[in-house]
Structures are given as C-alpha cells and as structure tokens.
Design an enzyme around this catalytic site. Structure first.
Site, PDB file in Angstrom:
ATOM      1  N   SER A  41       1.062  -1.060   0.191  1.00  0.00           N
ATOM      2  CA  SER A  41      -0.112  -0.059   0.003  1.00  0.00           C
ATOM      3  C   SER A  41       0.739   1.283   0.029  1.00  0.00           C
ATOM      4  O   SER A  41       2.004   1.114   0.299  1.00  0.00           O
ATOM      5  CB  SER A  41      -1.015   0.105   1.187  1.00  0.00           C
ATOM      6  OG  SER A  41      -1.615   1.070   1.427  1.00  0.00           O
ATOM      7  N   TYR A  85      -2.421  -1.258  10.663  1.00  0.00           N
ATOM      8  CA  TYR A  85      -2.500  -1.247   8.986  1.00  0.00           C
ATOM      9  C   TYR A  85      -1.064  -0.588   8.503  1.00  0.00           C
ATOM     10  O   TYR A  85      -0.471  -1.478   7.833  1.00  0.00           O
ATOM     11  CB  TYR A  85      -3.447  -0.783   8.231  1.00  0.00           C
ATOM     12  CG  TYR A  85      -3.685  -0.790   6.957  1.00  0.00           C
ATOM     13  CD1 TYR A  85      -4.479  -1.988   6.470  1.00  0.00           C
ATOM     14  CD2 TYR A  85      -3.146   0.110   5.898  1.00  0.00           C
ATOM     15  CE1 TYR A  85      -4.863  -1.910   4.925  1.00  0.00           C
ATOM     16  CE2 TYR A  85      -3.081  -0.113   4.679  1.00  0.00           C
ATOM     17  CZ  TYR A  85      -4.323  -0.971   4.222  1.00  0.00           C
ATOM     18  OH  TYR A  85      -4.341  -1.215   2.778  1.00  0.00           O
TER      19      TYR A  85
HETATM   20  P1  NAD Z   1     -11.364  -6.214  -0.213  1.00  0.00           P
HETATM   21  O1  NAD Z   1     -12.021  -5.928   1.138  1.00  0.00           O
HETATM   22  O2  NAD Z   1     -12.262  -5.664  -1.454  1.00  0.00           O
HETATM   23  O3  NAD Z   1     -10.905  -7.541  -0.296  1.00  0.00           O
HETATM   24  C1  NAD Z   1     -10.170  -8.404   0.581  1.00  0.00           C
HETATM   25  C2  NAD Z   1      -9.917  -9.764   0.696  1.00  0.00           C
HETATM   26  O4  NAD Z   1      -9.268 -10.335   1.453  1.00  0.00           O
HETATM   27  C3  NAD Z   1     -11.478 -10.278   0.380  1.00  0.00           C
HETATM   28  O5  NAD Z   1     -11.426 -11.594  -0.657  1.00  0.00           O
HETATM   29  C4  NAD Z   1     -11.761 -10.965   1.655  1.00  0.00           C
HETATM   30  O6  NAD Z   1     -12.119 -12.142   1.846  1.00  0.00           O
HETATM   31  C5  NAD Z   1     -10.100 -11.439   2.006  1.00  0.00           C
HETATM   32  N1  NAD Z   1      -9.855 -11.975   3.257  1.00  0.00           N
HETATM   33  C6  NAD Z   1     -10.131 -10.669   4.441  1.00  0.00           C
HETATM   34  N2  NAD Z   1      -9.582 -11.543   5.545  1.00  0.00           N
HETATM   35  C7  NAD Z   1      -9.119 -13.021   5.257  1.00  0.00           C
HETATM   36  C8  NAD Z   1      -8.527 -13.852   5.828  1.00  0.00           C
HETATM   37  N3  NAD Z   1      -8.667 -14.049   7.247  1.00  0.00           N
HETATM   38  N4  NAD Z   1      -8.173 -15.049   5.198  1.00  0.00           N
HETATM   39  C9  NAD Z   1      -8.558 -15.157   3.880  1.00  0.00           C
HETATM   40  N5  NAD Z   1      -8.863 -13.959   2.907  1.00  0.00           N
HETATM   41  C10 NAD Z   1      -9.401 -12.929   3.579  1.00  0.00           C
HETATM   42  O7  NAD Z   1     -10.101  -5.236  -0.118  1.00  0.00           O
HETATM   43  P2  NAD Z   1      -9.323  -4.600  -1.383  1.00  0.00           P
HETATM   44  O8  NAD Z   1      -9.269  -3.288  -1.242  1.00  0.00           O
HETATM   45  O9  NAD Z   1      -9.480  -5.409  -2.603  1.00  0.00           O
HETATM   46  O10 NAD Z   1      -7.647  -5.103  -0.643  1.00  0.00           O
HETATM   47  C11 NAD Z   1      -6.756  -5.865  -1.119  1.00  0.00           C
HETATM   48  C12 NAD Z   1      -5.495  -5.809  -0.710  1.00  0.00           C
HETATM   49  O11 NAD Z   1      -5.218  -4.472  -1.394  1.00  0.00           O
HETATM   50  C13 NAD Z   1      -5.162  -5.589   0.710  1.00  0.00           C
HETATM   51  O12 NAD Z   1      -4.043  -6.350   1.308  1.00  0.00           O
HETATM   52  C14 NAD Z   1      -5.352  -4.004   1.298  1.00  0.00           C
HETATM   53  O13 NAD Z   1      -4.531  -3.572   2.094  1.00  0.00           O
HETATM   54  C15 NAD Z   1      -4.573  -3.611  -0.368  1.00  0.00           C
HETATM   55  N6  NAD Z   1      -4.853  -2.304  -0.553  1.00  0.00           N
HETATM   56  C16 NAD Z   1      -6.053  -1.679  -0.775  1.00  0.00           C
HETATM   57  C17 NAD Z   1      -6.158  -0.371  -1.062  1.00  0.00           C
HETATM   58  C18 NAD Z   1      -7.419   0.417  -1.430  1.00  0.00           C
HETATM   59  O14 NAD Z   1      -7.491   1.612  -1.359  1.00  0.00           O
HETATM   60  N7  NAD Z   1      -8.720  -0.580  -1.549  1.00  0.00           N
HETATM   61  C19 NAD Z   1      -5.111   0.618  -1.148  1.00  0.00           C
HETATM   62  C20 NAD Z   1      -3.852  -0.061  -0.872  1.00  0.00           C
HETATM   63  C21 NAD Z   1      -3.699  -1.319  -0.624  1.00  0.00           C
END
Ligand code: NAD
Length: 257
Positions: free
Chosen positions: A139, A152
């Site tokens: 991130s 986080y």
């Molecule tokens: P999201 O909530 O849409 O998806 C998260 C996924 O992780 C889901 O499939 C969920 O079921 C799974 N998950 C959660 N807990 C779990 C567990 N204990 N075991 C297995 N799977 C689990 O989130 P997203 O925004 O797509 O985030 C995905 C990644 O991208 C994360 O690591 C997040 O930190 C990172 N990220 C997101 C953003 C953003 O703005 N959305 C920005 C930077 C980084």
C-alpha cells in the site's frame, strides 16, 4: 502453463488480479471469504475465461496450518505455485489509545504474517522449478503513514521489509519478490472505512472521500482495480525478471509529496 495463488481474491483488488491471470490462461487458486454460492459463481466464471483451471481454497489467513494446506493444494493440483500474490488484507480505523488489541493482532496476522507463511511454503517449489514470482500487495501505507491506522501502517511497512529480505534470498533462483503500493482504490475495504474515518475525525462521509482520501491523491481519482492487476501481471512476466526487492506505486502521485 503457470499456476497462480491469489490470497483474498473473492473481492476487490485480489479478484481483479485473479481475473487477469485466469484470462491469460493460467491455473488460478482463489481464496478469501464470502457466501459459498457467490464464490462458486465467481470460480465458474473465471474458469471459463482461459485454458487454465480455477480452484477455490478457503484458507483463513490467520491460520498457518490452513495456509500450509493452500500451498499444498497448489503442489498437488498444479505441481506447486509459480506465482504467489499475497493480497488478503483488512483495515481498522481508530485512535491508538482506543485501538482494540484483537484488531491489532488480526491485522498483523492477515496483512503481514500470512505472507511469511505463504512465502516460506511456496519458495521450495519455486526453487525446484528455478522460476517464481512473489507479488505482495502492500500500500502507499507501506511507504508513508496516516493517523488512526496504526496496525495497518505497521503491517504494510513490515511487508515492505519482508519483500526486500526475501528478494535477496531468492535472487539467484530465477525468483523475484516485489510489492505493489496502491493509493486509494474504491473496493469494499475502502467503502467500509469511510464511516469509521468520519467518526474518528468528526466529519461527514463526503468530506472523508474528498478531503481525506482524495486529498492525498493528486489525481483526485480513485485507482481502478484493473490498474493494480495490470502491474501484478507485469511483475509476473519475464519482462520483469530483473525487477527484484522493490515496489511499484500506483497512487496517482500520493507518495511523491
Ligand atoms: P477487499 O475487502 O475488497 O478484499 C479483501 C479480500 O481479502 C477479500 O477477498 C476477503 O475475503 C479477503 N480476506 C479478508 N480476511 C481474510 C482472511 N482472514 N483469510 C483469507 N482471506 C481474507 O479489499 P481490497 O481493497 O481489494 O484489498 C486488497 C489488498 O489491497 C489488501 O491487502 C489491502 O490492504 C490492499 N490495498 C487496498 C487499497 C484500497 O484502497 N482498496 C489500497 C492499498 C492497498
């Protein structure tokens, strides 16, 4: 044919990455939480996109033994993972003095320790093949901090260190380890934190979107999940074989400030 594991791929960025790899003809193992019927519908849709098979494994990223079984399944079904995308992640937004201990532990487990467990189990398969790609979805918060996100930000800074360490260990084995650092991507993870951030800062949800999130993102636009997936595909390609131990930011210029 390459085999890909994408943790946390039932939603958001992980689902976009899994979709891109399935479309390219790879075997894919989906992982993450959700309603069984919906997950099966996603699996079946992705299975139809390319030549490869798409499976689902329900490993909970807080449970090392289930993570070992996920990598073991890739070994049994596909002869081992060639590409490992550590993407599963959660968020909790609260002042440090009120931050629940169980949320700290859960975020460190899912956003950091799970990648240690997947990587340590996947690397022997990659070494045996003399080829592998590890892509950690970190991130902008792996590079800079924001208030109220102690767990986080700590976990994401940690994953940057893990990425660099692993990169040095596997550099002579045809394997690379890199991170992707997205800015704000409009996924369920971000949508869920808008009301919490509004509460923590005492402002409206619209103000959170415009004055907190997109304020930091110079383009003033959320990143699309497909943009992050495209970077994962690139890092997994042979064209990126000398990119190792580093990160690619997809944040509209956020961390240039
Ligand atoms: P999201 O909530 O849409 O998806 C998260 C996924 O992780 C889901 O499939 C969920 O079921 C799974 N998950 C959660 N807990 C779990 C567990 N204990 N075991 C297995 N799977 C689990 O989130 P997203 O925004 O797509 O985030 C995905 C990644 O991208 C994360 O690591 C997040 O930190 C990172 N990220 C997101 C953003 C953003 O703005 N959305 C920005 C930077 C980084």
């Amino acid at each position: 044919m390459k085999s890909v594991i994408v943790t946390g791929s039932t939603s958001g960025i992980g689902l976009a990455i899994a979709t891109a790899f399935a479309g390219s003809g790879a075997n894919v193992i989906l992982n993450g939480f959700g309603e069984a019927g919906e997950i099966e519908a996603v699996r079946a849709r992705l299975d139809g996109l390319g030549e490869g098979r798409v499976l689902y494994h329900p490993a909970d990223m807080t449970r090392p033994e289930e993570i070992a079984d996920l990598i073991g399944t890739a070994a049994e079904e596909f002869g081992g993972p060639d590409i490992l995308v550590n993407n599963a992640g959660i968020q909790h937004v609260e002042r440090i003095e009120d931050f629940p201990v169980d949320q700290w532990d859960r975020i460190i487990a899912i956003n950091l320790s799970s990648s240690f467990h997947t990587i340590r189990a996947a690397v022997p398969h990659m070494k045996r093949k003399g080829w592998g790609r590890i892509v950690n979805v970190a991130s902008a918060h792996g590079l800079v901090a924001s208030p109220f996100k102690s767990a986080y930000v700590a976990a994401k800074h940690g994953i940057m260190g893990l990425t660099k360490t692993v990169a040095l260990e596997i550099a002579e084995n045809g394997i690379t380890a890199n991170a992707i650092c997205p800015g704000y991507v409009l996924t369920p993870l971000v949508e869920k934190q808008i009301p919490d951030t509004a509460r923590a800062r005492g402002i409206s949800e619209t103000e959170v979107k415009n004055d907190v999130m997109l304020k930091l993102q110079p383009t003033k636009e959320f990143v699309a999940v497909e943009e992050v997936a495209a970077i994962a595909m690139f890092l997994a390609s042979d064209a990126a074989k000398s990119i190792n131990g580093t990160h690619i930011s997809v944040d509209g210029g956020w961390t240039a400030q």
